[in-house]
Design a protein around this motif. Structure first.
Motif, short mmCIF file in Angstrom:
data_model
loop_
_atom_site.label_atom_id
_atom_site.label_comp_id
_atom_site.label_asym_id
_atom_site.label_seq_id
_atom_site.Cartn_x
_atom_site.Cartn_y
_atom_site.Cartn_z
N LEU A 44 0.86 -1.18 0.00
CA LEU A 44 0.00 0.00 0.00
C LEU A 44 0.90 1.23 0.00
O LEU A 44 1.79 1.36 0.85
CB LEU A 44 -0.90 0.02 1.24
N LEU A 45 0.63 2.13 -0.94
CA LEU A 45 1.47 3.32 -1.12
C LEU A 45 0.65 4.59 -0.96
O LEU A 45 -0.55 4.62 -1.23
CB LEU A 45 2.09 3.33 -2.52
N LEU A 54 -1.61 13.20 -2.52
CA LEU A 54 -1.94 13.32 -3.94
C LEU A 54 -2.70 12.11 -4.47
O LEU A 54 -3.55 12.23 -5.35
CB LEU A 54 -0.67 13.51 -4.77
N GLY A 55 -2.34 10.94 -3.94
CA GLY A 55 -2.95 9.71 -4.44
C GLY A 55 -2.45 8.53 -3.65
O GLY A 55 -1.71 8.66 -2.67
N HIS A 56 -2.88 7.35 -4.08
CA HIS A 56 -2.45 6.14 -3.38
C HIS A 56 -2.32 4.99 -4.37
O HIS A 56 -2.70 5.09 -5.55
CB HIS A 56 -3.40 5.79 -2.24
N GLY A 57 -1.80 3.87 -3.88
CA GLY A 57 -1.66 2.69 -4.74
C GLY A 57 -1.77 1.42 -3.94
O GLY A 57 -1.54 1.40 -2.72
N LEU A 58 -2.13 0.34 -4.64
CA LEU A 58 -2.19 -0.99 -4.04
C LEU A 58 -1.67 -2.00 -5.05
O LEU A 58 -2.01 -1.92 -6.24
CB LEU A 58 -3.63 -1.35 -3.64
N ALA A 67 -0.84 -13.89 -11.67
CA ALA A 67 -0.96 -12.46 -11.95
C ALA A 67 -1.00 -11.67 -10.65
O ALA A 67 -1.38 -12.19 -9.60
CB ALA A 67 -2.19 -12.16 -12.78
N GLY A 68 -0.61 -10.41 -10.75
CA GLY A 68 -0.76 -9.48 -9.65
C GLY A 68 -1.69 -8.36 -10.04
O GLY A 68 -1.80 -8.01 -11.23
N GLY A 69 -2.40 -7.82 -9.06
CA GLY A 69 -3.30 -6.71 -9.32
C GLY A 69 -2.71 -5.40 -8.85
O GLY A 69 -2.06 -5.35 -7.79
N VAL A 70 -2.90 -4.33 -9.62
CA VAL A 70 -2.40 -3.01 -9.24
C VAL A 70 -3.54 -2.01 -9.32
O VAL A 70 -4.41 -2.10 -10.18
CB VAL A 70 -1.23 -2.54 -10.12
N ILE A 71 -3.52 -1.04 -8.40
CA ILE A 71 -4.53 0.02 -8.39
C ILE A 71 -3.84 1.33 -8.05
O ILE A 71 -3.62 1.64 -6.88
CB ILE A 71 -5.64 -0.26 -7.35
N LEU A 87 3.24 6.05 -9.48
CA LEU A 87 2.64 5.01 -8.66
C LEU A 87 2.58 3.69 -9.42
O LEU A 87 2.91 2.62 -8.87
CB LEU A 87 1.23 5.42 -8.23
N LEU A 88 2.15 3.74 -10.68
CA LEU A 88 2.02 2.51 -11.46
C LEU A 88 3.35 1.79 -11.57
O LEU A 88 3.40 0.55 -11.44
CB LEU A 88 1.47 2.84 -12.85
N HIS A 89 4.42 2.51 -11.81
CA HIS A 89 5.73 1.85 -11.93
C HIS A 89 6.14 1.19 -10.62
O HIS A 89 6.67 0.07 -10.61
CB HIS A 89 6.78 2.87 -12.40
N ARG A 90 5.92 1.85 -9.50
CA ARG A 90 6.26 1.25 -8.21
C ARG A 90 5.43 -0.02 -7.97
O ARG A 90 5.94 -1.04 -7.48
CB ARG A 90 6.02 2.24 -7.08
N LEU A 91 4.16 0.04 -8.31
CA LEU A 91 3.27 -1.10 -8.09
C LEU A 91 3.63 -2.26 -9.01
O LEU A 91 3.66 -3.42 -8.58
CB LEU A 91 1.82 -0.67 -8.32
N ALA A 92 3.91 -1.96 -10.27
CA ALA A 92 4.27 -3.02 -11.22
C ALA A 92 5.60 -3.67 -10.82
O ALA A 92 5.76 -4.88 -10.96
CB ALA A 92 4.36 -2.45 -12.63
N ASP A 93 6.54 -2.88 -10.33
CA ASP A 93 7.81 -3.44 -9.86
C ASP A 93 7.58 -4.40 -8.70
O ASP A 93 8.25 -5.43 -8.58
CB ASP A 93 8.75 -2.31 -9.43
N HIS A 94 6.62 -4.06 -7.84
CA HIS A 94 6.32 -4.95 -6.71
C HIS A 94 5.75 -6.28 -7.21
O HIS A 94 6.14 -7.35 -6.73
CB HIS A 94 5.34 -4.28 -5.75
N VAL A 95 4.83 -6.21 -8.16
CA VAL A 95 4.26 -7.45 -8.72
C VAL A 95 5.37 -8.29 -9.35
O VAL A 95 5.42 -9.51 -9.17
CB VAL A 95 3.15 -7.12 -9.73
#
Length: 293
Positions: A44-45, A54-58, A67-71, A87-95
């Motif tokens: 969770l970001l 500004l925003g958040h991510g999961l 598969a992994g899910g990103v939001i 945010l998307l790049h951080r989340l995709a890197d985690h997946v």
């Protein structure tokens, strides 16, 4: 801009506020539910500029296999500044760090769809939201002969115990592009409604239907999993269980129930329509291979 992981209760509440602001038409998990879902696989970001969120991510393992899910979500007043991209790049890197080859996401408006397409995501599934206005308790049709209906909350362990048989059959019946791969832990934590009505025959679970209550708006609820074992279909059991859930909602101050149903699940969409649900929104699920370019 700084992107950090959620650690404190204040972080989690900031994360919740972003979700409520961006998708006010869906229930947001409570602080306790978010904390209960903490696992090493989930990220969770929060994106901040000074003290301004500004925003958040999961990001986490998806229910879909391999598969992994990103939001990534950005508050409306802070969009078009690169926050969502970061945010998307951080989340995709985690997946990718979880060893998963595919990343999935959901979009339900045109700007989100265009954002996803910029990064190579393609549509893989569609689902529709159907909404029921609760103005009175419905007349509940009788359950089939030999069926007893109880709640999972009154019978601890029953939900967990039905996973290998009933649960796996229910999950295999989803009309999706990739089979679901749900662990017992996630079945127990994420798929259980409160209340969750369970239909029993000879002590075995043969059907379920329930509600997910909204901690921020007690007048709204989401239908949790509605499913009936194959040999008990077309006997009126799904209708009975769903009416039991609606009747419970009517008696507990819930004014609106919504549910998401896969585009290919014509039987459930037809059942919802027959019960009085109206189609209110379309959601699109998108996916692409990793790594993210």
């Amino acid at each position: 801009m700084e992107i950090t992981t959620c650690a404190t209760d204040a972080d989690y509440e900031d994360w919740r506020r972003v979700r409520i602001a961006v998708i006010p038409y869906e229930r947001t998990q409570s602080l306790a539910e978010l904390r209960a879902g903490d696992t090493p696989d989930r990220l969770l970001l929060l994106a901040r500029e000074g003290d301004t969120v500004l925003g958040h991510g999961l990001a986490q393992r998806a229910d879909s296999a391999n598969a992994g899910g990103v939001i990534p979500r950005v508050l409306a007043e802070h969009r078009r500044r690169g926050v969502g991209t970061a945010l998307l790049h951080r989340l995709a890197d985690h997946v990718a760090s979880l060893g998963l080859p595919v990343v999935r996401a959901s979009v339900d408006d045109e700007p989100s769809r265009l954002f996803a397409e910029r990064f190579g995501f393609e549509e893989v599934n569609r689902e529709v939201e159907q909404t029921y206005v609760v103005d009175a308790a419905p007349d509940v049709t009788p359950a089939p002969a030999g069926v007893e209906v109880v709640t999972a909350q009154d019978h601890p362990g029953l939900w967990e115990g039905c996973f290998e048989g009933f649960g796996r059959e229910a999950l295999a019946g989803f009309s999706v592009d990739t089979p679901l791969d749900v662990s017992l832990e996630r079945w127990t934590r994420d798929w259980l409604g409160d209340p969750m009505f369970l239909a029993l025959h000879d002590g075995e679970v043969v059907g379920c239907a329930g509600l997910g209550l909204d901690a921020d708006d007690p007048t709204r609820a989401e239908n949790s999993l509605t499913a009936v074992r194959g040999d008990w279909r077309e006997r009126g059991l799904a209708v009975h269980l769903k009416q039991r859930a609606i009747a419970w909602a009517a008696g507990h101050g819930v004014a609106e129930i919504y549910t998401w149903t896969q585009d290919g699940n014509a039987a459930m969409r037809s059942l919802n329509t027959r019960l009085g649900y109206a189609t209110t929104r379309t959601g699109i699920q998108v996916a692409r291979a990793l790594p993210l370019d």
